[in-house]
Scaffold this active site. Structure first.
Site, PDB file in Angstrom:
ATOM      1  N   CYS A  86       9.699   4.543   5.151  1.00  0.00           N
ATOM      2  CA  CYS A  86       9.587   3.260   4.190  1.00  0.00           C
ATOM      3  C   CYS A  86       8.516   2.190   4.206  1.00  0.00           C
ATOM      4  CB  CYS A  86      11.170   2.780   4.697  1.00  0.00           C
ATOM      5  SG  CYS A  86      11.568   1.342   3.579  1.00  0.00           S
TER       6      CYS A  86
ATOM      7  N   CYS B 135       9.676  -1.381   4.349  1.00  0.00           N
ATOM      8  CA  CYS B 135       9.965  -1.796   5.473  1.00  0.00           C
ATOM      9  C   CYS B 135       8.984  -2.012   6.550  1.00  0.00           C
ATOM     10  CB  CYS B 135      11.191  -0.918   6.097  1.00  0.00           C
ATOM     11  SG  CYS B 135      12.263   0.007   5.079  1.00  0.00           S
ATOM     12  N   ASP B 136       8.024  -0.994   6.616  1.00  0.00           N
ATOM     13  CA  ASP B 136       6.937  -1.131   7.604  1.00  0.00           C
ATOM     14  C   ASP B 136       5.776  -1.368   7.464  1.00  0.00           C
ATOM     15  OD1 ASP B 136       9.647  -0.514   9.302  1.00  0.00           O
ATOM     16  OD2 ASP B 136       9.293   1.558   8.856  1.00  0.00           O
TER      17      ASP B 136
END
Ligand code: NDP
Length: 341
Positions: A136, A139-140
């Site tokens: 993701c 997200c990261d």
């Protein structure tokens, strides 16, 4: 967890499950929503959603989910942790064995368990997932400012992830196993035109190196001019092997529907394990499955559209179909007390 027989359990708390919960709760079915392994589903991994009707300025994925949950709770839906490990559909009520160790019995079930990101099977991926290896970018990605990163895959997700990562990373290399992208032309063009995004064709990820303390440090890539190098290597064909230093690796190789718990239930699935929704007597689309008390909504039954708005739509369909099914049973709508399991 209750011992009584419920009218409706909704498995999954992404947009499909929440939409089903709003409709079912408004119909006084007192639905129990099992949150699943990824509460809130894939939207919680997204930043802005710009194509959900009614939000001209966009809406955060997490915010959309939180609002949906609030809406469902307001009408009487309840939420519990846990996911279904196995389902017994050969007798009624249906019995659901949960990851929490509880068993729940219900007259009807809406399966809205979504789909999870696939992994590629590279060496060390289990050890390094979440430690520099991710599925993701939204997200990261921000953890990789100034890094060189790889994106594995050649579809729209890979292009989207690469473009997002290019905001943070020094360089983004898309690693694709053949020499033609699966991505739509518009997405491919955007990635090709970006100065910080490059492509490695006919190449696959063999291994990821690093540690949980220090993250990813390098990768082993294999390539072959005819593509699919790992298959070739497994068949003893010579492939080129190279070690490439990187600070992060992102998988974007598609999704697998979360339907393993439906093994031995008679719910029809296609060759990729997506639930196959059944048409009604007139051939029109429904949310029914091949098991009469089980309904499906969202990505778990949709390898094609996979949009938040289509998931919300099929979630409402599943609740309406479940309501019609429950109405057809010769049972009072109130939960009937039964001896404990
Ligand atoms: P896709 O199935 O479309 O693409 C997966 C990609 O990963 C393919 O290029 C595939 O290679 C590659 N791949 C699969 N398995 C492996 C493996 N084991 N090792 C290496 N590579 C592998 O999935 P996406 O998630 O990209 O997209 C799913 C759907 O969502 C599509 O319909 C897409 O259009 C849509 N989508 C739309 C977006 C948008 O429009 N903004 C954004 C994201 C997704 P190969 O091509 O060789 O099979």
């Amino acid at each position: 967890m209750t011992d009584e027989v419920l009218d409706l359990v909704i498995a999954g708390s992404g947009v499909a499950g929440l939409s089903a919960a709003v409709y079912a709760a408004r119909a006084d079915l007192d639905p129990l929503v099992l949150e699943g392994d990824e509460p809130g589903g894939q939207l919680t991994l997204t930043t802005d959603v710009e194509n959900y009707l009614g939000f001209p300025d966009g809406v955060g994925g997490m915010e959309l989910i939180q609002r949906g949950r609030e809406q469902a709770e307001q009408f009487g839906a309840t939420f519990e942790h846990g996911s279904i490990v196995s389902a017994r559909t050969d007798s009624r009520p249906i019995a659901l064995d949960l990851s929490t160790g509880d068993t729940v019995r219900t007259r009807a079930l809406v399966v809205a368990t979504g789909a999870s990101a696939r992994w590629v099977g590279a060496e060390n991926e289990a050890e390094l997932m979440g430690y520099g290896l991710s599925t993701c970018a939204t997200c990261d990605g921000a953890f990789h400012r100034g890094d060189d990163v790889l994106v594995i895959g050649g579809g729209d997700s890979a292009m989207e992830e690469a473009l997002f990562l290019a905001k943070f990373a020094d360089s983004v290399t898309v690693v694709h196993r053949r020499d033609e992208l699966r991505a739509s032309e518009i997405m491919a063009e955007r990635a090709r035109e970006h100065d910080d995004v490059t492509f490695r064709w006919n190449t696959e990820l063999q291994a990821i190196h690093g540690s949980q303390e220090d993250g990813v440090s390098s990768t082993t890539l294999v390539s072959h001019p005819d593509g699919y190098p790992r298959e070739k290597a497994a068949a003893d064909v010579d492939v080129e092997t190279e070690t490439v230093d990187v600070g992060g690796v992102f998988y974007a190789v598609g999704h697998t529907p979360n339907t393993a718990f439906l093994d031995n239930t008679g719910v029809q699935r296609d060759e990729d394990d997506y639930i196959v929704p059944q048409a009604d007597e007139a051939g029109r689309l429904t949310a029914r499955t091949t098991v009469d008390a089980v309904f499906a909504a969202g990505d778990v039954a949709d390898p094609e559209y996979r949009q938040a708005i289509t998931s919300a739509g099929t979630g409402s369909m599943a609740a309406l179909d479940a309501e019609e099914y429950l109405d057809s049973l010769d049972v009072a709508p109130e939960a009937t007390p039964t001896p404990s399991a």
